[in-house]
Design an enzyme around this catalytic site. Structure first.
Site, PDB file in Angstrom:
ATOM      1  N   CYS A  70       0.839  -1.211   0.000  1.00 51.82           N
ATOM      2  CA  CYS A  70       0.000   0.000   0.000  1.00 51.82           C
ATOM      3  C   CYS A  70       0.869   1.254   0.000  1.00 51.82           C
ATOM      4  CB  CYS A  70      -0.911   0.003   1.225  1.00 51.82           C
ATOM      5  SG  CYS A  70      -1.944  -1.446   1.350  1.00 51.82           S
ATOM      6  N   CYS A 106       2.729 -27.172 -11.951  1.00 48.07           N
ATOM      7  CA  CYS A 106       2.830 -25.715 -11.937  1.00 48.07           C
ATOM      8  C   CYS A 106       1.434 -25.096 -11.848  1.00 48.07           C
ATOM      9  CB  CYS A 106       3.543 -25.265 -13.222  1.00 48.07           C
ATOM     10  SG  CYS A 106       3.445 -23.499 -13.489  1.00 48.07           S
TER      11      CYS A 106
HETATM   12 FE1  FSX Z   1      -2.175  -4.530   5.215  1.00 46.32          FE
HETATM   13 FE2  FSX Z   1       0.108  -2.973   5.387  1.00 46.32          FE
HETATM   14 FE3  FSX Z   1      -1.402  -5.162   2.953  1.00 46.32          FE
HETATM   15 FE4  FSX Z   1      -1.295  -2.712   3.018  1.00 46.32          FE
HETATM   16  O1  FSX Z   1       0.370  -4.385   4.562  1.00 46.32           O
HETATM   17  S1  FSX Z   1      -0.960  -6.387   4.775  1.00 46.32           S
HETATM   18  S2  FSX Z   1      -3.259  -3.881   3.292  1.00 46.32           S
HETATM   19  S3  FSX Z   1       0.350  -3.893   2.224  1.00 46.32           S
HETATM   20  O2  FSX Z   1      -0.509  -1.528   4.321  1.00 46.32           O
HETATM   21  O3  FSX Z   1      -1.116  -3.507   6.578  1.00 46.32           O
HETATM   22 FE1  SF4 Z   2       4.470 -22.292 -11.771  1.00 46.29          FE
HETATM   23 FE2  SF4 Z   2       6.062 -20.157 -11.859  1.00 46.29          FE
HETATM   24 FE3  SF4 Z   2       3.913 -20.187 -10.238  1.00 46.29          FE
HETATM   25 FE4  SF4 Z   2       5.996 -21.698  -9.659  1.00 46.29          FE
HETATM   26  S1  SF4 Z   2       5.964 -19.435  -9.753  1.00 46.29           S
HETATM   27  S2  SF4 Z   2       3.854 -22.356  -9.616  1.00 46.29           S
HETATM   28  S3  SF4 Z   2       6.721 -22.310 -11.725  1.00 46.29           S
HETATM   29  S4  SF4 Z   2       3.919 -20.213 -12.499  1.00 46.29           S
END
Ligand code: FSX
Ligand code: SF4
Ligand code: SF4
Length: 296
Positions: free
Chosen positions: A129, A230
């Site tokens: 954020c 994957c």
């Molecule tokens: Fe929350 Fe922080 Fe996400 Fe944002 O993290 S974990 S909504 S990055 O501001 O507290």
């Molecule tokens: Fe598949 Fe790449 Fe996601 Fe790993 S990071 S699960 S290899 S798409």
């Protein structure tokens, strides 16, 4: 405890439009634990003095606002400002304020971050954020939230800024960044990428180090989350997300999103959540080696 000759680094931690997940994540740091980070000398003869942090401080009201403003004015250019959350720019504090002015009117978050950011030694934007806008800035963004970088650009604030995205960010990303500033000073431009993220943590895609990468290369795709294979066709955002979760893992190296049978939802990416949504749908517009001809 830090000894008397220890050099002190005051830290002011402002929570803006946030779920407080960033605080919770950092408080869960294991090595070093949070007591060591906040109370002891995390680096010999240097220690952090967390002056203001609404979630953990014991005080409240005028007392803590005074402590915060006192540090701001007396340690000008010498404190680190941590911003957790996006910054609402609509209105005059109706969507977030910290303290009051002398007429008893709330002081809007945006003016706090701008003024205290301008006078800081450095600013750490903690979480997606603060780094990119994240969830509070998602469409339709009713409070006109912006990231710290966007606010600083619009207000000509040139204080060094480090972005540590992740929703929430890994505690190591924060603790190690603070430790490296205590040891070696502010990061060099070459330590950060073009989005001001430390390359040490965000230098590679999740996909580059994913243990399921062999499945991807063989085009063996999971049909549901609990399958081996994957997770790309189920919506995994590892191919478009820069972070080291696959090698660092979470909860002190216990596990991480993909290994637990879920997938990477791209929480640390600059486009979270709008750009990586719908989360559980394939990111079909990304051209990937060995895959485009089959699935795009
Ligand atoms: Fe929350 Fe922080 Fe996400 Fe944002 O993290 S974990 S909504 S990055 O501001 O507290
Ligand atoms: Fe598949 Fe790449 Fe996601 Fe790993 S990071 S699960 S290899 S798409
Ligand atoms: Fe966020 Fe992806 Fe890392 Fe999970 S693997 S924490 S979703 S960046």
């Amino acid at each position: 405890m830090a000894n008397r000759k220890s050099q002190e680094y005051p830290v002011i931690w402002l929570q803006t439009a946030t779920c407080t997940g960033c605080s919770v994540s950092v408080l869960n740091t294991v090595s070093p634990n949070i007591k060591t980070v906040l109370v002891d000398e995390v680096i010999p003869s240097k220690h952090v003095n967390l002056v203001f942090q609404a979630t953990v401080m014991a005080g409240a009201g005028e007392l803590v606002i005074h402590a915060m403003e006192d540090t701001w004015h007396k340690k000008k250019g010498g404190y680190v400002l941590v911003v957790e959350g996006a910054i609402p720019t609509l209105g005059k504090g109706q969507y977030g304020s910290i303290g009051e002015d002398k007429d008893g009117k709330p002081i809007a978050i945006a003016s706090r971050v701008e003024a205290m950011g301008r006078d800081a030694l450095a600013v750490i934007a903690l979480g997606t954020c603060a780094s990119f806008g994240g969830i509070p800035a998602a469409q339709p963004n009713p409070t006109k939230c912006v990231s710290v970088a966007q606010l600083f650009k619009s207000k000509n604030v040139a204080t060094p800024l480090i972005n540590l995205p992740g929703c929430p960010p890994h505690p190591d990303w924060f603790v190690s960044t603070v430790a490296s500033v205590l040891i070696g000073g502010l990061p060099k431009a070459s330590d950060l990428d073009e989005l001001l993220r430390p390359k040490a943590f965000y230098g590679h895609l999740i996909h580059e180090n994913c243990p399921r990468r062999a499945y991807y290369d063989e085009q063996k795709f999971a049909k549901k989350l609990s399958d081996p294979g994957c997770l790309y066709e189920l919506g995994c955002k590892g191919p478009v997300t820069h972070a080291d979760c696959a090698t660092r893992m979470w909860n002190h190296g216990t596990n991480w999103c993909v290994a637990s049978g879920g997938m990477c939802i791209g929480c640390a990416s600059e486009g979270f959540p709008d750009w990586v949504s719908p989360l559980y749908q394939k990111t079909a517009d990304v051209k990937l080696p060995n895959i485009a001809q089959k699935v795009v």
